[in-house]
Scaffold this motif. Structure first.
Motif, PDB file in Angstrom:
ATOM      1  N   ARG A 112       8.592  25.017   2.836  1.00 54.99           N
ATOM      2  CA  ARG A 112       7.326  25.292   3.522  1.00 54.99           C
ATOM      3  C   ARG A 112       6.804  24.051   4.243  1.00 54.99           C
ATOM      4  O   ARG A 112       6.287  24.139   5.358  1.00 54.99           O
ATOM      5  CB  ARG A 112       6.284  25.777   2.512  1.00 54.99           C
ATOM      6  N   MET A 113       6.937  22.914   3.586  1.00 51.00           N
ATOM      7  CA  MET A 113       6.467  21.676   4.195  1.00 51.00           C
ATOM      8  C   MET A 113       7.215  21.379   5.486  1.00 51.00           C
ATOM      9  O   MET A 113       6.614  21.058   6.518  1.00 51.00           O
ATOM     10  CB  MET A 113       6.607  20.535   3.182  1.00 51.00           C
ATOM     11  N   ARG A 114       8.536  21.515   5.478  1.00 50.57           N
ATOM     12  CA  ARG A 114       9.331  21.184   6.652  1.00 50.57           C
ATOM     13  C   ARG A 114       9.096  22.146   7.808  1.00 50.57           C
ATOM     14  O   ARG A 114       9.345  21.801   8.966  1.00 50.57           O
ATOM     15  CB  ARG A 114      10.812  21.135   6.276  1.00 50.57           C
ATOM     16  N   ALA A 115       8.594  23.315   7.491  1.00 49.28           N
ATOM     17  CA  ALA A 115       8.271  24.266   8.550  1.00 49.28           C
ATOM     18  C   ALA A 115       6.997  23.887   9.294  1.00 49.28           C
ATOM     19  O   ALA A 115       6.727  24.401  10.383  1.00 49.28           O
ATOM     20  CB  ALA A 115       8.120  25.673   7.961  1.00 49.28           C
ATOM     21  N   ASN A 120       0.818  -1.211   0.000  1.00 50.49           N
ATOM     22  CA  ASN A 120       0.000   0.000   0.000  1.00 50.49           C
ATOM     23  C   ASN A 120       0.850   1.259   0.000  1.00 50.49           C
ATOM     24  O   ASN A 120       1.824   1.372   0.750  1.00 50.49           O
ATOM     25  CB  ASN A 120      -0.917   0.048   1.229  1.00 50.49           C
ATOM     26  N   HIS A 121       0.469   2.208  -0.852  1.00 49.34           N
ATOM     27  CA  HIS A 121       0.987   3.569  -0.773  1.00 49.34           C
ATOM     28  C   HIS A 121       0.189   4.242   0.341  1.00 49.34           C
ATOM     29  O   HIS A 121      -0.497   3.578   1.121  1.00 49.34           O
ATOM     30  CB  HIS A 121       0.783   4.254  -2.128  1.00 49.34           C
ATOM     31  N   ARG A 122       0.223   5.547   0.457  1.00 47.27           N
ATOM     32  CA  ARG A 122      -0.523   6.200   1.536  1.00 47.27           C
ATOM     33  C   ARG A 122      -2.026   5.936   1.396  1.00 47.27           C
ATOM     34  O   ARG A 122      -2.562   5.861   0.286  1.00 47.27           O
ATOM     35  CB  ARG A 122      -0.241   7.700   1.578  1.00 47.27           C
ATOM     36  N   ASP A 170      -1.784  10.769   5.464  1.00 50.11           N
ATOM     37  CA  ASP A 170      -0.827   9.716   5.821  1.00 50.11           C
ATOM     38  C   ASP A 170       0.630  10.078   5.567  1.00 50.11           C
ATOM     39  O   ASP A 170       1.515   9.544   6.224  1.00 50.11           O
ATOM     40  CB  ASP A 170      -1.130   8.439   5.027  1.00 50.11           C
ATOM     41  N   GLY A 171       0.881  10.894   4.585  1.00 47.35           N
ATOM     42  CA  GLY A 171       2.258  11.185   4.229  1.00 47.35           C
ATOM     43  C   GLY A 171       2.357  12.380   3.304  1.00 47.35           C
ATOM     44  O   GLY A 171       1.370  12.819   2.716  1.00 47.35           O
ATOM     45  N   VAL A 172       3.563  12.905   3.189  1.00 46.30           N
ATOM     46  CA  VAL A 172       3.813  14.060   2.321  1.00 46.30           C
ATOM     47  C   VAL A 172       4.112  13.579   0.913  1.00 46.30           C
ATOM     48  O   VAL A 172       5.003  12.754   0.706  1.00 46.30           O
ATOM     49  CB  VAL A 172       4.995  14.893   2.852  1.00 46.30           C
TER      50      VAL A 172
END
Length: 278
Positions: free
Chosen positions: A181-184, A153-155, A160-162
């Motif tokens: 931006r995501m990591r912030a 399975n993927h997300r 579930d995930g980025v």
């Protein structure tokens, strides 16, 4: 399979079909009538859902229904093989027949296609995974069918995930800015995946320290070059243009994961009959 979640789905499916009752069955049979029936494979297939889903449909209607001989998930069977035997109130068997068969045929279709893809990439490092291209309301069951038949399975959902895709990048301006931006916002425990379609984007992902790089709709030569560039610094997923004719070549480029939307959006339902027996 989490029965807490599954039972809610199955009750809704039964309510949709039964609504105010089964007027045909109730007119012909009394509550005292008893019957036996079997699920029969009409052609070769990979089986999923006999014990976990079909049995549960009948037992939600009446816990007294006896369900025996359920073929194990992931088993491969030939035409004519018995997949499940049922014994109980005639009314219950007829009320549950269509819902149980609809689900079993759908899940076996996904399982049969998934096992074909898994066979095609044997002896390579690549693993076959599904996508979110599932039937609304059936994702739990469809992803279970993939996993039970040799796929992964993927997300499961957007939470579930980025996965930074082409439209995220286009709207944001660049991979680098999208990752910043995501990591912030996202905890360090969640891995980052980015979709790419050029070698320049692959290099940008490597510069950002991305954990999973998706190679989307790349030709085999470009894909092989991308695998060389990444050189083990990230998990590599291939996506786009994947079918049973192309999947082996994709696997042989050295990618780790091959995502196949067709597993759930294009699988043909298997033909399973519910036959009465004496």
């Amino acid at each position: 399979m989490d029965t807490f979640l599954l039972d809610t789905l199955l009750r809704n499916f039964l309510a949709e079909d039964l609504e105010h009752g089964d007027i045909t069955t109730e007119a012909i049979f009394s509550s005292e009538d008893r019957a036996r029936a079997c699920f029969i494979a009409r052609h070769p297939m990979t089986v999923v859902g006999m014990a976990s889903v079909a049995t549960r449909v009948f037992q939600l209607l009446d816990p007294a229904v006896a369900c025996t001989g359920a073929v194990a998930d992931g088993s491969r069977v030939d035409r004519g093989e018995v997949l499940l035997c049922l014994s109980g109130a005639t009314r219950t068997l007829l009320r549950g027949e269509r819902v149980a068969l609809n689900l079993a045929q759908r899940l076996c279709g996904i399982a049969t296609l998934t096992s074909a893809f898994a066979d095609a990439v044997k002896h390579t490092r690549a693993k076959i995974v599904d996508t979110r291209k599932t039937t609304p309301g059936l994702r739990l069951l469809e992803k279970y069918a993939v996993r039970a038949s040799g796929g992964r399975n993927h997300r499961y959902s957007l939470s579930d995930g980025v996965l930074i895709k082409d439209n995220h990048i286009a709207a944001c301006g660049s991979i680098t800015e999208a990752v910043r931006r995501m990591r912030a916002r996202v905890p360090h425990t969640i891995n980052v995946e980015v979709e790419t379609d050029t070698l320049a984007q692959v290099e940008e992902c490597l510069a950002c320290g991305v954990g999973v790089i998706m190679l989307d709709n790349m030709d085999l030569a470009t894909m092989r070059r991308a695998v060389e560039l990444i050189d083990g610094r990230a998990i590599i997923e291939a996506s786009g243009g994947v079918n049973l004719e192309t999947v082996r070549g994709i696997a042989e480029t050295g990618v780790d994961i091959i995502s196949v939307g067709a597993l759930t959006h294009s699988a043909r339902a298997c033909d399973i009959g519910m036959d009465w027996w004496e």
